[in-house]
Every structure is written in structure tokens, then in C-alpha cells.
Enzyme design. Sequence first.
Site, PDB file in Angstrom:
ATOM      1  N   GLU A  99       0.839  -1.154  -0.056  1.00 47.39           N
ATOM      2  CA  GLU A  99      -0.049  -0.036   0.053  1.00 47.39           C
ATOM      3  C   GLU A  99       1.098   1.432  -0.089  1.00 47.39           C
ATOM      4  OE1 GLU A  99      -2.276   0.146   3.575  1.00 47.39           O
ATOM      5  OE2 GLU A  99      -2.638   2.416   3.294  1.00 47.39           O
ATOM      6  N   ASP A 121      -1.500  -1.504   5.768  1.00 47.63           N
ATOM      7  CA  ASP A 121      -1.529  -0.815   7.299  1.00 47.63           C
ATOM      8  C   ASP A 121      -2.241  -1.434   8.053  1.00 47.63           C
ATOM      9  OD1 ASP A 121       0.917   0.382   6.690  1.00 47.63           O
ATOM     10  OD2 ASP A 121      -0.284   2.217   6.350  1.00 47.63           O
ATOM     11  N   ASP A 174      -4.394  -0.100  10.106  1.00 46.23           N
ATOM     12  CA  ASP A 174      -5.335   1.008  10.327  1.00 46.23           C
ATOM     13  C   ASP A 174      -6.657   0.649   9.411  1.00 46.23           C
ATOM     14  OD1 ASP A 174      -4.575   1.743   7.967  1.00 46.23           O
ATOM     15  OD2 ASP A 174      -3.672   3.608   8.771  1.00 46.23           O
ATOM     16  N   ASP A 195      -7.625   2.649   7.034  1.00 42.63           N
ATOM     17  CA  ASP A 195      -7.358   2.609   5.487  1.00 42.63           C
ATOM     18  C   ASP A 195      -6.974   1.228   5.090  1.00 42.63           C
ATOM     19  OD1 ASP A 195      -8.719   5.049   5.324  1.00 42.63           O
ATOM     20  OD2 ASP A 195      -6.420   5.902   5.569  1.00 42.63           O
TER      21      ASP A 195
END
Length: 644
Positions: free
Chosen positions: A434, A507, A509, A511
Site C-alpha cells: 500500500e 497498514d 489501520d 484505511d
Amino acid sequence: MSQESEYGAGQIQVLEGLEAVRKRPAMYIGSTDSRGLHHLVYEVVDNSIDEALAGHCDDITVTIHEDRSVSVADDGRGIPVDTHEEYDRPALEVILTVLHAGGKFDNKSYQVSGGLHGVGVSVVNALSERLEAEVKRDGGVYRHAFEAGEPVGDMERVRDMESDEETGTEIRFWPDESIFEADDFSFSTLSNRLRELAFLNSGVRITLRDEREEAADAEGIVEETYEYEGGIREFVEYLNETRSAMHEEVIYFEDEAQNIQVEVAMQATEELQGSIHAFANNINTREGGTHLTGFKTALTRTVNDYANENDLLGDLDENLKGEDIREGLTAVVSIKHPDPQFEGQTKTKLGNSEVRGIVESAMHEGLGTYFEENPHTAEAIINKAVEAAKARKAAQKAEELTRRKSALESTSLPGKLADCQTKDPGEAELFIAEGDSAGGSAKQARNPEFQAVLPIKGKILNVEKHRLDRILENDEIRNMITAIGAGIGDEFDLEDVRYEKIIMATDADVDGAHIRTLLLTFFYRHMRPLLENGYVYATQPPLYRIRYRGDTYDAMTEQERDEIIEEKCNGSPSQVQRFKGLGEMNPQQLWDTTMDPENRILKQITIEDAAAADKMFSVLMGDAVEPRKQFIKENAPEAEWIDI
Ligand code: 0RA
């Protein structure tokens, strides 16, 4: 073998010892990973479902206990407890200790379930550290316990009951930890399968209870009951919950011929993604087979016949293709066969050739009648298929699709890809990273011999909402297709895949979770064999790194961090670092924690259950907001990791 005289000709069975099962468990239950572990539960539940299908049981309760054992209780007739003459032991003991004994007892001509492997409860017994059976039958309660498949003592009648009426079987087992790599039952995996069984066998009530502490703490769901009078009709409604249906009532019909039962439920929607699920004897036949072929053939023929007879094709100069008609169609096809033949790589392809014609004529007749009786719906369905045909033809006419597709097959690799040296797909790994910073770090960190890196820009296209021609215009998606090298959609060929590990490095998180879901949706809709064959993984980078006197420790969770601080650092670490994203790690850290095969933790993403996956993707990626919120609320915090 002395027992052979007991069997009729053609029924000769090889009696193997349970020792064989313990030696080669995978031969009996497929694997000893999480999938195999859950298979134990299904094997026991299948026996209860058989009781239900024979008309003797309507309530099944599955409990995950605090000590990680599972019990399955039903209100069927109870496993027989009288003495089995051949063995001079209680029938209960024989059924639980002799491989393939189950089938010999019941004169059911029609044992429908029996599981993917259909091996019987004795296999579960052989693979359990301990198993306890309790049977209510003949006015008494009987108990028998086993360890590693061996009886512990004799069966006992522990008490009398007031009436003969109450009957049932409860089997509780503790999977053998020396055999299984996994020891954690997943509520969502069990719930998906049990819900599916309840849809497929209308009227059966199945309850799933989770008594583990974690379940209660998370104020999560601890008990769910599945019961669907409408059977697969309700299954289709459930799958379409977040899709806009084109007609209110689910189209449903059933038929029986040559002792084979056929049921079909379908509903057309405005969506672009169709989903057709085929089952044979309650088994999700993911690789398709004769029932699915019969269904598709009849669908195409019936719709075209009706459209031609009623002049509904307008200016379309040819018949509708199957794919035009299936766009946005949700369907469940379920057949029950006295002697199903399962073929294919994963034994999930129905092979019985007579089924094709039976489904085809049931479908032709059922759908034909429905169209005659509901001309408005027929017209709406056909108009939508005509639209799909026009879109397909427009794309083809401009030679866009063909050009793009063939360009994707032949052209050179994408410029952003840092490829690996090995050409052996079995060794090669592709990291889809990403963002450019994580991508850059990964390129520096990797071992170029076998690790390739493809950075992708943040959010890729949501493929749930676009037709193939738009999807192929997207750069990120084109890069993935060329890098993977095996085409897309119907033309996807697993043989051509360049990497057998495709690793999503996103990640930890929100997103990251979103991007992972977008990627998974793409793989699921357009490269499904990747998921079916376990080629797709996600990295699980640690959240914390703790240093203490020259030693480094990584922690995946806050709890683990605290434990390390307490136990390894005497409560006062020199440094605690929190990794917010992969891009924040330097190449060395990225290698150590996330890429080094010796150290990293990868999560393999598999599709346990195609219908559940389908539902999940339409809920997560579709337009309806409320159901999505609800879904995430119910499945949080592990919504991103739901077992599909
Ligand atoms: C053999 C024969 C009969 C029932 C069963 C087995 C049976 C097995 C299981 C496993 C879980 N629940 C079960 N319920 C029943 C038929 C007995 C009869 O004819 O009464």
C-alpha cells in the site's frame, strides 16, 4: 476379514482401525489446520441433520465450551444402545469406534448429508483427546466416554427417565492437540456453515452457543439460532439483503425424479454481480457440476424462448448469452441425491450425469410457468439482460475488451513492479504494498531472489460497482493482472500464475483494512481460484517493538506488549515503539517483522464458504449503508478478518 460374511455382495467395506485415522488424519478430514478442526464439528452435525431429514429431529444445539471442547446435541432417536451382535458390544460403542460403522445401522436408503468426506463420528472420536456421548433412549440416559478413540470403561445407564418420549444424542469432544495445528474454534466460521445448513434444510432449528470468556466479554453475540421455514427462498432473500431486487417474491420451485430432489430459488437484482450457489447433499459444490450446468443451460434457453416468443429482444440482433442473463442474478440450486459422486480437485464438483437433465427440465418447466404467470417480471428481467448484452457488445465492438484482455496477456511487466529472480511460482512471492513509501521500503527490504514488490496507490477501484470494461481501464488493476500473469475472469488460468504467494501488505489501520477489502473483492470476483487455492495472504506486522538491554521483542497486540514489558523487561523497558504503518518502518525493520519467512506472520485468506463471502462482499462494498454499519458492528473488531 471375518466380518465380510456379514455384508451383502457389493457392500464389502474395508474395516480400518482408528489407528489409521490418527496416523493420516488428512486422508479422512482433509487437513489438520483450522479447516480440519471445524470439519470435526460438521461431521457430528451432519449425523444430526440426517436424523432431521429422516423426520426424527428438529432441534440441534452446538456449543463451544469454555475449555475449547465442542458439543452437539440433538433431539433425534438417539444412537442405539442395544448390543450389537457381531461385536458383542453396545451399538453406541461400535458406532464410535469402528470406521464406517454408522451407515450399517440405519436402513436409510437416503443418507443425505454425511459431510464432504462422509467418514462418520468414529473419525471425530479417533481425533479427539476425549469424547463423551450421552444418549437418551428406551427410557434411560446412557453415557460412554472415550480417549483417543478408545473406550474408557463400559457404557453405563446412568438414570431412568419418566417417559420413553424424550430421546436424543449429545456428543462432546476435545480435539487432540497433538494432531491439530489449530485449537481455536471460530464463531463466525461455525455460524456461516450452520446458518447455511438451516437454509438448506428448512424447518431444522440450529442454535450456536459460545460459552468462552472472550465471547462474553466483547459484549458480542454469544448465542444465535437459525431456523428458516422458507428454506432456500430465505437464503436468497438473505443474500440479497443489500441488493435491490427487481421483483418482490423469490422465484422458487422444487421437483423430484429418480429419487433425486431438486430445489431452485432465484431473484434478479439491479446489481452487476450475480451469485449462483449450487449444493449437492448440503455440500457447497464450489467447482460446480451437472446440477449447475443443467441450471445454466435451462436458464439461458427459457429466457431466450420467452423473449423471442414475446418480441422482447428489441433491436438486439442475436440471442442473449448466459452471462447477460446471469448479471445480477442471485440463485441457490440444491439437490439431494441418494448416491452423489463428487469429483474435481477439492471433491466439490457434482459428477452424476443424470442430474443435468433432471435439473434442466425442472428449471425449464418451473421458470417457464413463472414467466407465463408473471409477465411484468419476465419483461423486466429480459430488459436488464438486453442492457447487459448491449454493454458487452459495445465494449467488444470497439475491440476494447479483446484488445485489453490480450494486451494484458502478452505485454511486458508493469514498470512499478520489482520482480524477483526465480521463475518458479512455487517459490515466488508477490508483495502488493500500500502506497509508494511502503512499496519503496519493501523493495529495499526484500530478498530479490524470490520476493517481488508491486506498490499500489491507496484505494483501488471498487470492482463491485463496475463492469469489466471499466475495471480494465484502471491502472492499478491492470498492473496486478499483468504481474500475476494469469488473465482475468473466465479466462483466468491458475497454471499461469507467476507467484503462489500473493501477499497484501497493508497498514493495520482503517484505511489498510479498506484497501485489503477492495483487493479481496477484486480477487474474489475476478480471480477466484487464487482464493480457492490459498494463494492469497495478508501480512500481520507487529504493532509494537519493545527494547530492553540489547534485546528486541515484537508484540501483535496491546496485551502482548504489556506481557512482554512485565515478563521480559521487569516492568521497565528501554524503549517502546509503536508502528503506525508499514511506511514508517525502515527496510531492516520491515524485513525483520513482515517479510522474513523465518519471522513474519502471514494470514492465509481462504474461502470457507462461498455464499458467506458473497454476502460479505455485497454488504461491505455495495450501496446500502445501514446493513454495512450493522455488519461491521456485529463483526467488530475482527470485521476485516472475518473468515470467509
Ligand atoms: C444409527 C442408527 C440410528 C440413529 C443413529 C445412528 C443416530 C446417530 C447420531 C449421531 C448424532 N445424532 C444421532 N442420532 C441418531 C437409528 C436408530 C433407530 O432406528 O431408532
